[in-house]
Scaffold this motif. Structure first.
Motif, PDB file in Angstrom:
ATOM      1  N   ARG A   1      -7.133   5.247  -0.480  1.00 48.12           N
ATOM      2  CA  ARG A   1      -7.849   4.141  -1.169  1.00 48.12           C
ATOM      3  C   ARG A   1      -8.145   3.312   0.041  1.00 48.12           C
TER       4      ARG A   1
ATOM      5  N   ALA B   1      -0.349   8.052  -6.818  1.00 48.62           N
ATOM      6  CA  ALA B   1      -1.510   8.033  -6.224  1.00 48.62           C
ATOM      7  C   ALA B   1      -2.826   8.141  -7.113  1.00 48.62           C
TER       8      ALA B   1
ATOM      9  N   GLY C   1      -1.285   7.838  -1.638  1.00 49.29           N
ATOM     10  CA  GLY C   1      -2.626   7.452  -1.746  1.00 49.29           C
ATOM     11  C   GLY C   1      -2.981   6.304  -1.005  1.00 49.29           C
TER      12      GLY C   1
ATOM     13  N   GLU D   1     -12.079   2.247   0.028  1.00 54.13           N
ATOM     14  CA  GLU D   1     -12.709   0.923  -0.357  1.00 54.13           C
ATOM     15  C   GLU D   1     -13.182   0.353   1.193  1.00 54.13           C
TER      16      GLU D   1
ATOM     17  N   TYR E   1      -3.256   4.944  -8.688  1.00 52.98           N
ATOM     18  CA  TYR E   1      -3.605   3.698  -7.587  1.00 52.98           C
ATOM     19  C   TYR E   1      -5.041   3.970  -7.186  1.00 52.98           C
ATOM     20  N   CYS E   2      -5.445   5.204  -7.224  1.00 54.13           N
ATOM     21  CA  CYS E   2      -6.879   5.332  -6.489  1.00 54.13           C
ATOM     22  C   CYS E   2      -7.861   5.767  -7.786  1.00 54.13           C
TER      23      CYS E   2
ATOM     24  N   ARG F   1       0.769  -1.193  -0.031  1.00 58.91           N
ATOM     25  CA  ARG F   1       0.030   0.056   0.030  1.00 58.91           C
ATOM     26  C   ARG F   1       0.947   1.243  -0.007  1.00 58.91           C
TER      27      ARG F   1
ATOM     28  N   ILE G   1     -11.907   9.472  -5.003  1.00 62.10           N
ATOM     29  CA  ILE G   1     -10.540  10.187  -4.357  1.00 62.10           C
ATOM     30  C   ILE G   1     -10.253  11.281  -5.407  1.00 62.10           C
TER      31      ILE G   1
END
Length: 372
Positions: A172, A195, A168, A176, A198-199, A123, A204
């Motif tokens: 996330r 980020a 991020g 989630e 990733y998001c 993460r 976001i």
């Protein structure tokens, strides 16, 4: 003179139970006799730079640093010129002013996502994990994120602003698992790029902006690892901004490294090579900054967990160095090892802490923050 300096340094090491060129893992091996004068006159800066330049080595550098800090050898040394200069600069100038806000992003956080992807957990959490019921870095970082979300008492549909959103990971996780909307701010171009990817497909929004540019009204305000870059001249500014951003019944959450004493500058080696213009806040500085703006609901310390986190990062870094070294120099390798291991030693010696704070506006009913 050189022999006298060697004897002086050896005597200081005896206070810490350390032997120069000894056979224990924490005993330093000196390769250049200029080391003694350099460290005695420049202290932290000289110790770190001479390690980078291969003037000395130590099998267990983290243990070496721990023993020095536990003995408080600084009381036996005069302040070095580099520290004095940093103090003078910090007193005269606002080193964390908006015009310099992006410098730490450029120098530290933008050096390469390939490094952070190999060193950190999946993460990409670049802050202390929570090892209370965890055995691995992955477990500790997930536990940290869930701990934060529970302290924030997140509910579906809430709007959260994260000042200093990193890669991020929190945004996330919260979106989630707790179905909230997150707005994040970072001064790192590479973090923002990562980020956003990733998001994606989650509620976001990531802004490449200084945290002081944040506007709006939110149910929750979160900072994880930002306060170390805010600076003592700006603590009150941060608290006022957080007070403006959070709704009357909202919660402000801060996760930060903390210092046992109030300072206006940082370790000169760390400032020069790792976190430019960084500064660790003290309890007194933060309490004064939030006075009249917030009620302190909870102040949680688990600084010993950063020792474990840093050692896990170090192990990942060393293990994956063969994959990284084509993009980084040997000098960088020694610099990064010194950064990770000396930091681990600092937390092990309890000279630094990790604090999580839960704040509310005066008059708000007390939330249940007794979560650890």
């Amino acid at each position: 003179m050189g022999n006298d300096e060697k004897k002086t340094f050896a005597r200081l090491m005896q206070y810490a139970g350390i032997t120069i060129n000894g056979d224990r893992p924490f005993d330093p091996r000196i390769h250049n006799d200029g080391f003694y004068r350099r460290v005695l006159t420049q202290q932290n800066l000289g110790l770190g730079e001479s390690y980078m330049e291969k003037w000395w080595d130590c099998t267990a550098l983290d243990q070496f640093i721990t023993k020095i800090l536990q003995t408080n050898l600084r009381e036996h040394l005069k302040k070095d010129w580099a520290t004095a200069l940093q103090v003078l600069k910090a007193a005269a100038f606002n080193l964390q002013r908006p015009g310099l806000a992006f410098r730490v992003g450029e120098i530290h956080y933008d050096i390469g996502n390939d490094l952070y992807e190999r060193m950190l957990d999946k993460r990409m959490q670049y802050s202390c994990g929570y090892y209370k019921d965890a055995d691995t870095l992955e477990e500790a970082q997930r536990a940290k994120l869930d701990l934060i979300c529970r302290k924030l008492a997140l509910e579906p549909g809430m709007e959260v602003i994260e000042l200093g959103c990193g890669f991020g990971g929190f945004a996330r996780f919260a979106a989630e698992n707790y179905r909230v909307k997150v707005t994040g701010y970072t001064v790192s171009k590479e973090q923002a790029k990562f980020a956003r990817q990733y998001c994606k497909d989650l509620p976001i929004t990531i802004h490449l902006e200084d945290y002081r540019k944040a506007t709006g009204s939110f149910d929750r305000v979160v900072s994880i690892g930002l306060m170390e870059h805010v600076g003592c001249k700006n603590y009150r500014t941060y608290m006022k901004l957080a007070n403006q951003l959070v709704k009357a019944d909202g919660i402000v959450f801060i996760h930060t490294i903390g210092s046992n004493v109030s300072n206006i500058t940082c370790n000169p080696w760390t400032t020069k090579y790792i976190f430019p213009n960084g500064m660790l806040p003290s309890m007194a500085q933060l309490s004064k900054a939030m006075e009249g703006l917030f009620v302190m609901e909870d102040w949680h310390n688990f600084g010993e967990d950063y020792d474990k986190t840093l050692m896990a990062w170090h192990d990942n870094f060393v293990r994956t160095w063969p994959e990284l070294k084509q993009n980084y120099s040997d000098a960088f390798y020694r610099m990064w090892k010194y950064y990770l291991l000396s930091s681990a030693g600092g937390f092990r010696a309890r000279s630094m802490q990790v604090w999580q704070m839960v704040l509310t506006k005066p008059g708000r009913p007390c939330p249940d923050t007794r979560i650890s």
